[in-house]
Design a protein around this motif. Structure first.
Motif, PDB file in Angstrom:
ATOM      1  N   ASP E  58       0.826  -1.212   0.000  1.00  0.00           N
ATOM      2  CA  ASP E  58       0.000   0.000   0.000  1.00  0.00           C
ATOM      3  C   ASP E  58       0.855   1.254   0.000  1.00  0.00           C
ATOM      4  O   ASP E  58       0.551   2.228  -0.673  1.00  0.00           O
ATOM      5  CB  ASP E  58      -0.905   0.004   1.231  1.00  0.00           C
ATOM      6  CG  ASP E  58      -2.043  -0.973   1.090  1.00  0.00           C
ATOM      7  OD1 ASP E  58      -3.121  -0.564   0.676  1.00  0.00           O
ATOM      8  OD2 ASP E  58      -1.819  -2.171   1.374  1.00  0.00           O
ATOM      9  N   VAL E  59       1.928   1.209   0.801  1.00  0.00           N
ATOM     10  CA  VAL E  59       2.792   2.380   0.859  1.00  0.00           C
ATOM     11  C   VAL E  59       3.493   2.582  -0.476  1.00  0.00           C
ATOM     12  O   VAL E  59       3.651   3.713  -0.944  1.00  0.00           O
ATOM     13  CB  VAL E  59       3.824   2.217   1.994  1.00  0.00           C
ATOM     14  CG1 VAL E  59       4.592   3.493   2.181  1.00  0.00           C
ATOM     15  CG2 VAL E  59       3.143   1.832   3.278  1.00  0.00           C
ATOM     16  N   ALA E  60       3.893   1.465  -1.111  1.00  0.00           N
ATOM     17  CA  ALA E  60       4.556   1.571  -2.408  1.00  0.00           C
ATOM     18  C   ALA E  60       3.637   2.244  -3.415  1.00  0.00           C
ATOM     19  O   ALA E  60       4.051   3.114  -4.183  1.00  0.00           O
ATOM     20  CB  ALA E  60       4.949   0.186  -2.896  1.00  0.00           C
ATOM     21  N   PHE E  61       2.401   1.855  -3.377  1.00  0.00           N
ATOM     22  CA  PHE E  61       1.376   2.457  -4.225  1.00  0.00           C
ATOM     23  C   PHE E  61       1.361   3.970  -4.022  1.00  0.00           C
ATOM     24  O   PHE E  61       1.446   4.758  -4.973  1.00  0.00           O
ATOM     25  CB  PHE E  61       0.021   1.889  -3.795  1.00  0.00           C
ATOM     26  CG  PHE E  61      -0.842   1.472  -4.928  1.00  0.00           C
ATOM     27  CD1 PHE E  61      -1.113   2.352  -5.949  1.00  0.00           C
ATOM     28  CD2 PHE E  61      -1.409   0.210  -4.965  1.00  0.00           C
ATOM     29  CE1 PHE E  61      -1.926   1.976  -6.985  1.00  0.00           C
ATOM     30  CE2 PHE E  61      -2.217  -0.176  -5.997  1.00  0.00           C
ATOM     31  CZ  PHE E  61      -2.478   0.705  -7.014  1.00  0.00           C
ATOM     32  N   THR E  62       1.246   4.358  -2.768  1.00  0.00           N
ATOM     33  CA  THR E  62       1.152   5.777  -2.457  1.00  0.00           C
ATOM     34  C   THR E  62       2.418   6.515  -2.853  1.00  0.00           C
ATOM     35  O   THR E  62       2.364   7.589  -3.451  1.00  0.00           O
ATOM     36  CB  THR E  62       0.906   5.959  -0.960  1.00  0.00           C
ATOM     37  OG1 THR E  62      -0.082   5.030  -0.559  1.00  0.00           O
ATOM     38  CG2 THR E  62       0.444   7.338  -0.647  1.00  0.00           C
ATOM     39  N   GLU E  63       3.547   5.928  -2.527  1.00  0.00           N
ATOM     40  CA  GLU E  63       4.811   6.582  -2.839  1.00  0.00           C
ATOM     41  C   GLU E  63       4.943   6.770  -4.344  1.00  0.00           C
ATOM     42  O   GLU E  63       5.418   7.802  -4.813  1.00  0.00           O
ATOM     43  CB  GLU E  63       5.962   5.740  -2.286  1.00  0.00           C
ATOM     44  CG  GLU E  63       7.341   6.281  -2.561  1.00  0.00           C
ATOM     45  CD  GLU E  63       7.608   7.603  -1.882  1.00  0.00           C
ATOM     46  OE1 GLU E  63       7.128   7.789  -0.749  1.00  0.00           O
ATOM     47  OE2 GLU E  63       8.285   8.449  -2.481  1.00  0.00           O
ATOM     48  N   ALA E  64       4.487   5.773  -5.102  1.00  0.00           N
ATOM     49  CA  ALA E  64       4.607   5.887  -6.555  1.00  0.00           C
ATOM     50  C   ALA E  64       3.776   7.053  -7.075  1.00  0.00           C
ATOM     51  O   ALA E  64       4.277   7.895  -7.822  1.00  0.00           O
ATOM     52  CB  ALA E  64       4.152   4.598  -7.215  1.00  0.00           C
ATOM     53  N   VAL E  65       2.505   7.101  -6.665  1.00  0.00           N
ATOM     54  CA  VAL E  65       1.658   8.147  -7.231  1.00  0.00           C
ATOM     55  C   VAL E  65       1.976   9.509  -6.641  1.00  0.00           C
ATOM     56  O   VAL E  65       1.936  10.516  -7.343  1.00  0.00           O
ATOM     57  CB  VAL E  65       0.157   7.826  -7.068  1.00  0.00           C
ATOM     58  CG1 VAL E  65      -0.242   6.776  -8.043  1.00  0.00           C
ATOM     59  CG2 VAL E  65      -0.192   7.429  -5.669  1.00  0.00           C
ATOM     60  N   VAL E  66       2.307   9.534  -5.355  1.00  0.00           N
ATOM     61  CA  VAL E  66       2.570  10.822  -4.719  1.00  0.00           C
ATOM     62  C   VAL E  66       3.987  11.285  -5.014  1.00  0.00           C
ATOM     63  O   VAL E  66       4.213  12.388  -5.506  1.00  0.00           O
ATOM     64  CB  VAL E  66       2.331  10.730  -3.194  1.00  0.00           C
ATOM     65  CG1 VAL E  66       2.899  11.931  -2.494  1.00  0.00           C
ATOM     66  CG2 VAL E  66       0.863  10.620  -2.903  1.00  0.00           C
TER      67      VAL E  66
END
Lengths: 506, 149, 131, 95, 354
Positions: E58-66
């Protein structure tokens, strides 16, 4: 707190939910303010919301007075699984203080914004103000170390922009806001880091659980560094002495509503959290004592002396008040560093006193700013003749700051001195004396110019501020006077707070 | 084992924190400062996430205990280890730091955008984003302070 | 059968990775932006195709295969478009290719345009926002 | 085993891209490196998903492919027009 | 197969961290702002892969988009507006920070030595609350993704705060950049090869797909990686891409500034509204078990939602659904607001643009 015991201001169903409503009210209010069609509606929303928060805070205070400590598990999950609010006498006192200042600020903002903030920005400004209020209230109530970070940021992120909005009056507000943002974020990140170390050592984020687990742990470098980072991070937010670089510019540049609100609450909330960690979370032991007497106390003393001197050499009224704030934080922390019931009680009393008088002072400066663009002390020459009421309130606040008898400031200083004497810390008494003397100098200079000099010829003429500005100003100044004569309420709250922290009534 | 190996992740996070702080304090350029600040904030994410990693663990999205996926994952590990530290036959990493860091990342981007917007306004008001030049202008401002006629 | 697919799929993944690696060598070794773009974009799409095809063989016919298809489609859609945009931006900003016929368009004498490994490429590190 | 070799190959290629991104020399080289790095990361995530037995994370790879594109467009506009607000190309009527 | 996966995991961890440090050093070293921003983008991408290796999908997801998406775009917008030259270096400005940083670093290293070993399953972090979430989530919440359960339910109050932080950032950027001069530039001058048909067609294809994918991430958040935040940022990418390719003016015409701000507000209202509804129905704030009054709850046949082995959590499911929707609205709208702020403000010296 005894006064609150018999206070039932809300129906029981509402009282049971009051802790969260104190926080959720302003949050929802902030949305309503952002959606409102114009600045006037937003202002009304702001006043109503702040009043609601105060009402709920009083309800919480009554409940705390009866029950001692309130736990409110959010989402129905008991801590440490869920986040819980935990309110003791100290928290209730702080919430009352923050909410009262919030109401005063909201009332004051009706007129103050008209001269300082562009019309199209006012709805968003009010929204930001309410978010800031909600942030501080959440910070005060939460019992979860990470949740405190979230609220620290809720109160900060919007505030950076609110400070920067002061550019309309003085473009120096912009770099000041930027440096506030840098300092504030570094502080918050250090805090997160510290919480991370504590979390690594205990596996929990709930403060009570953390305290229990820390008590069973031995000496551990992660825990020690955790304390250091938590206090350093919060110290930035509290403008603890060497970390106060952001404060003078931010207070001087911000719109007067923001200066007043931050001066009265922002640093206080951070100090509150430091107290929480040092006394509630950290196990009693050598490390905490060393920290209090060898790090906190000397830094606080340095703040008192150095920043008072800086205030004396400063030429702009707002900056004088700002440096004075750093020095006064030093006074508060000196009381806290004694770690005795009397010392803590005195520190809390001083905290309340300072919030009231600094609020009044910044508000009075804002009241002058309604009609004139004055900055330096000389600019305020003879303003007492042009705007007597605002000047009178300023005088009361300043007298309280200087510790003139019959003001709350006097009692606050007195209780600090007696607590220091009681603890046998003579050097603290000396620092207090020197600090008070220095305070007298810069306060005296401001008052002399305002009250005893003729207005500069050719300068713009000041007008008296409208009633909407004067009313909250008078309440704050009046409270400083009233509590200077009859201090039962704040003193009992301070005593209850101190005994909630260290267990024994003084 | 050597601390440098067993705590490698934490030390890497520390190095990145130091780099971020250094960037933040060694430059007068406000944009570069924001980049340093972002770096500093991100490094706490590295620290937290490293705390939550369980060796041999998998992402904290529950798998049914008797599914082939779960069996394949469990087969990679010592059965006793799975027995002791697994939940429903699968070893998961700790979800709590992930939640905290999600929050921190979002706070980070919020700070970044507000900081940059203030920097943009500074550029509009002062014509520069170099701290030294801004201070010089601010000193002139302070000297010219006065109650205008 | 499944094992064969696994081995074939794994082989394709390795082949794709090697192709990407080859592209990496190109990006490091080629003399100017355009040739580097060429190396990167060509091997990226090719490598992606091979790797994703290999993974699809391993996963068999599941939802994952569909997702792999999506990934492939996006990579095939975006990598060439990005390479095009990049070369376009570089060219219109006045970056002269160091080899090939484009030199003449920019009015540079062919003798000067010869790839010259001795000459250091100009770095626009110092002109950040105003290349 | 084969997948692990694939991962190793991709990591080496990524390191090369990072080297190109660090040394430049021109900003276009950095952009190229960043973009190509993104593509390799998409592949790496996909392979890691299969290697670790959780292929469900392909969603993240999809997001990467998308974000990579958007970032490249933004960068291109940066170079080409020096503003993010203007439309691409000349045939647009709204300006 | 088995051992290799773990070894690859370990090797990737080390390799990616070394990459991150190398990129960090390069960021510190470079004097070009644009290079620093590009490197930050690469840094985000690399750290996101590292997050996957660390099982933080989930964090990877967020880090990628953000990190790689929004941050880069915002930083680019900012350097366009400030038109900064290269960063100047002053040797005097390096000694004091170096000493300070070394001091902090020393303290950190000292602290790190007191931490449990990396990956230790018995460390307090992993053995106490974290483990209890893993064990209790199926029974108490009933969603497979424990991160979502903790985020939205156990620590839903944090997430409310976080949504409010995003909202506050939107207010902050709007206060700073949302008013005053607006970009009103003439159409771009015709230049060689300035057709961009490829990009326009690609973008046209992608924009609806991006929005669709955002909704997939949103509604798939209980089952796999993803959730309101990630979906919100992805959803915001669609109008941002539109503005980048087809011009900001058209995007603002379709999504007016005020409307976007209102949507952001609605998101926070929806989130806190769920909390208030739970409160009115007799529970605590955000106690989704009380989201529906008992009379409604009684009408739902058991086993309708989720895993039949466990108690069904109608309230939890819908509570999470609504608050994630609130998060989606606020995050998406705020990101668009921020983009409007940075992209829509006129740069000062239009003559300087080339």
């Amino acid at each position: 707190m005894i006064l609150f015991e018999a206070l039932y201001v809300a129906p029981p169903a509402l009282t049971a939910q009051a802790p969260i409503l104190v926080i959720a009210g302003p949050l929802i209010g902030a949305c309503a303010a952002a959606l409102s069609p114009g600045g006037r509606t937003a202002w009304m929303v702001s006043v109503l919301t702040a009043a609601f928060a105060l009402w709920m805070a009083v309800a919480v205070a009554g409940e705390v007075a009866r029950e001692g400590v309130i736990d409110y598990a959010l989402g129905g999950f008991a801590p440490p699984m869920g986040i819980a609010l935990r309110i003791d006498a100290l928290g209730a006192t702080m919430a009352l203080l923050v909410a009262s200042i919030g109401v005063m600020g909201a009332l004051y903002s009706g007129h103050a914004l008209e001269s300082e903030v562009k019309a199209e920005k006012r709805t968003l400004f009010q929204s930001g103000y309410l978010l800031c209020l909600a942030g501080f209230l959440g910070l005060v109530f939460t019992g979860d170390a990470f949740n405190a970070f979230v609220f620290l940021e809720v109160s900060s992120i919007g505030t950076y922009a609110l400070v920067a909005v002061g550019e309309a009056r003085d473009r120096r507000a912009l770099p000041a806001a930027f440096s506030y943002l840098i300092f504030g974020t570094v502080g918050a990140t250090l805090y997160v880091l510290g919480v991370g170390f504590l979390y690594a050592a205990t596996g929990t984020l709930n403060m009570v659980d953390m305290a229990m687990r820390l008590a069973t742990l031995g000496d551990n470098s992660a825990v020690q560094a955790g304390l250091a980072f938590v206090v350093a991070g919060l110290g930035v937010k509290a403008a603890m002495f060497p970390l106060h670089g952001w404060l003078p510019g931010a207070y001087a540049g911000a719109p007067s509503l923001v200066s007043m609100f931050l001066a009265a609450t922002a640093t206080k909330a951070a100090i509150y959290l430091i107290i929480r960690f040092v006394f509630d979370v950290f196990p009693e032991g050598e490390f905490g004592e060393v920290f209090l007497s060898w790090i906190l106390a000397p830094l606080a003393a340095a703040a008192v002396i150095i920043c008072s001197v800086q205030a004396i050499f400063e030429n702009e009224v707002r900056r004088i008040l700002a440096f004075s704030s750093v020095a006064q934080v030093g006074f508060i922390l000196l009381g806290v560093s004694l770690a005795t019931p009397a010392g803590l009680s005195a520190g809390m009393f001083y905290l309340v006193a300072h919030a009231l008088m600094k609020g009044a002072l910044f508000m009075a400066v804002g009241a002058f700013a309604v009609s004139v663009r004055a900055r330096t002390v000389e600019d305020f020459s003879g303003i007492a003749r042009e705007a007597p009421w605002s000047a009178a309130a300023f005088g009361v606040g300043a007298a309280s700051l200087a510790g003139v008898p019959l003001t709350m400031g006097f009692l606050a200083k007195w209780s600090l001195v007696s607590a220091a004497l009681q603890a046998g810390e003579i050097w603290i008494v000396a620092v207090l004396a020197i600090g008070s003397l220095l305070t007298l100098i810069y306060v005296g200079r401001m008052l002399e110019v305002m009250f005893f000099r003729a207005p500069v010829r050719g300068a713009e003429r000041a007008r008296e501020a409208p009633v909407g500005v004067l009313a909250p100003l008078f309440v704050l100044a009046g409270l400083s006077l009233w509590f200077g004569v009859d201090a039962t309420l704040p003193a009992s709250m301070a005593n209850a707070s101190a005994s909630a922290l260290v267990g024994a009534a003084p | 084992m050597n601390v440098a190996v067993t705590h490698f992740n934490y030390l890497a996070a520390v190095v990145l924190m130091m780099i971020g702080l250094y960037v933040l304090f060694s430059t007068g350029n406000l944009i570069k400062r924001m980049i340093g600040l972002a770096l500093f904030q991100t490094s706490t994410a590295l620290f937290y996430i490293s705390l939550g990693k369980v060796s041999g663990g998998t992402a904290a999205i529950r798998i049914y205990a008797d599914s082939p996926e779960a069996r394949a994952l469990a087969a990679q590990l010592d059965p006793a280890y799975v027995q002791q530290f697994g939940v429903g036959g699968v070893v998961y990493s700790n979800p709590l730091p992930h939640v905290l860091i999600l929050t921190a990342i979002v706070v980070g981007v919020a700070t970044l955008s507000v900081g940059l917007s203030i920097a943009v306004r500074i550029r509009e008001a002062y014509g520069t984003v170099e701290a030294g030049e801004i201070e010089a202008v601010a000193r002139v401002d302070a000297a010219g302070a006065g109650r205008g006629p | 059968m499944g094992d064969v697919l696994h081995v074939v799929g794994g082989g394709l993944v390795v082949a794709g990775a090697l192709l990407t690696l080859l592209g990496g060598v190109g990006v490091l070794r080629f003399p100017d932006v355009y040739t580097r773009i060429h190396a990167a974009s060509l091997t990226d799409t090719g490598g992606a195709t091979l790797v994703l095809l290999g993974l699809a063989l391993i996963s068999g016919l599941t939802l994952e295969t569909l997702k792999l298809g999506f990934v492939w489609a996006f990579v095939m859609l975006t990598t060439p478009a990005a390479a095009n945009a990049l070369a376009n931006a570089a060219f219109s900003a006045g970056h002269t290719p160091r080899i090939g016929a484009f030199q003449i368009m920019k009015g540079v004498a062919a003798s000067e345009a010869r790839p010259d490994t001795q000459r250091r490429e100009t770095s626009d590190d110092d002109e950040s926002a105003a290349p | 085993m084969l997948l692990a070799a694939g991962v190793a190959g991709l990591v080496v290629a990524m390191t090369m891209m990072i080297w190109r991104a660090i040394v430049g020399p021109s900003q276009y080289d950095r952009m190229l490196a960043a973009n190509s790095f993104g593509t390799k990361i998409v592949l790496l995530i996909a392979v890691i998903g299969y290697l670790s037995g959780r292929p469900a994370f392909l969603d993240i790879a999809i997001v990467y492919a998308l974000i990579n594109f958007v970032t490249t467009i933004a960068l291109m506009k940066f170079f080409r027009y020096r503003t993010l607000s203007r439309p691409l190309g000349t045939e647009a009527k709204d300006g | 197969m088995s051992e290799i996966a773990l070894q690859v995991n370990f090797g990737l961890n080390i390799a990616l961290l070394l990459m991150l440090v190398a990129i960090g050093l390069a960021i510190a070293r470079t004097r070009s702002l644009l290079a620093a921003i590009l490197l930050m983008g690469v840094y985000s991408l690399a750290s996101a892969v590292w997050l996957i290796v660390m099982d933080a999908a989930d964090v990877a997801f967020t880090e990628a988009v953000v990190g790689a998406g929004i941050s880069t775009v915002v930083l680019l917008g900012a350097i366009l507006l400030v038109r900064a030259g290269p960063v100047r270096h002053n040797w005097r400005m390096t000694i004091v920070p170096a000493v300070l940083v070394l001091g902090v670093g020393g303290l950190l290293v000292y602290a790190v030595t007191g931490l449990p070993e990396f990956g230790d399953p018995a460390s307090p972090t992993n053995a106490h609350v974290g483990r209890r979430y893993l064990i209790q989530t199926p029974d108490e919440i009933g969603v497979p993704n424990v991160v979502t359960a903790v985020l939205a339910s156990y620590r839903g109050f944090d997430t409310l705060g976080e949504t409010v932080v995003v909202f506050a950032a939107g207010i902050g950027v709007a206060l700073m950049l949302g008013f005053g001069p607006r970009s009103n530039l003439p159409p771009a001058p015709a230049a060689t090869g300035d057709h961009h048909v490829v990009l326009r067609v690609t973008a046209k294809l992608l924009i609806p797909l991006i929005a669709l994918f955002a909704f997939y991430v949103q509604f798939h958040g209980d089952l796999g990686a993803g959730g309101g935040f990630q979906a919100g940022v992805i959803l915001a990418v669609a109008p941002i891409l539109h503005a980048l390719v087809f011009g900001l003016r058209g995007t603002i015409a379709a999504l007016p500034v005020r409307a976007v701000r209102s949507i952001a507000t609605m998101g926070v209202l929806l989130y806190s509204g769920v909390g208030v509804v739970c409160m009115i129905n007799g529970g605590g704030f955000l106690d989704y078990d009380y989201l529906f009054p008992p009379s409604v709850e009684a009408m739902i046949p058991p086993g309708l939602m989720g895993d039949p082995d466990h108690a069904h959590h109608w309230g939890q499911h819908f509570g999470i659904f609504f608050i994630e929707l609130g998060v989606l609205l606020t995050v998406a709208a705020t990101m668009v607001t921020i983009f409007y702020g940075f992209a829509g403000r006129a740069a000062e010296e239009p003559g300087a643009s080339t």
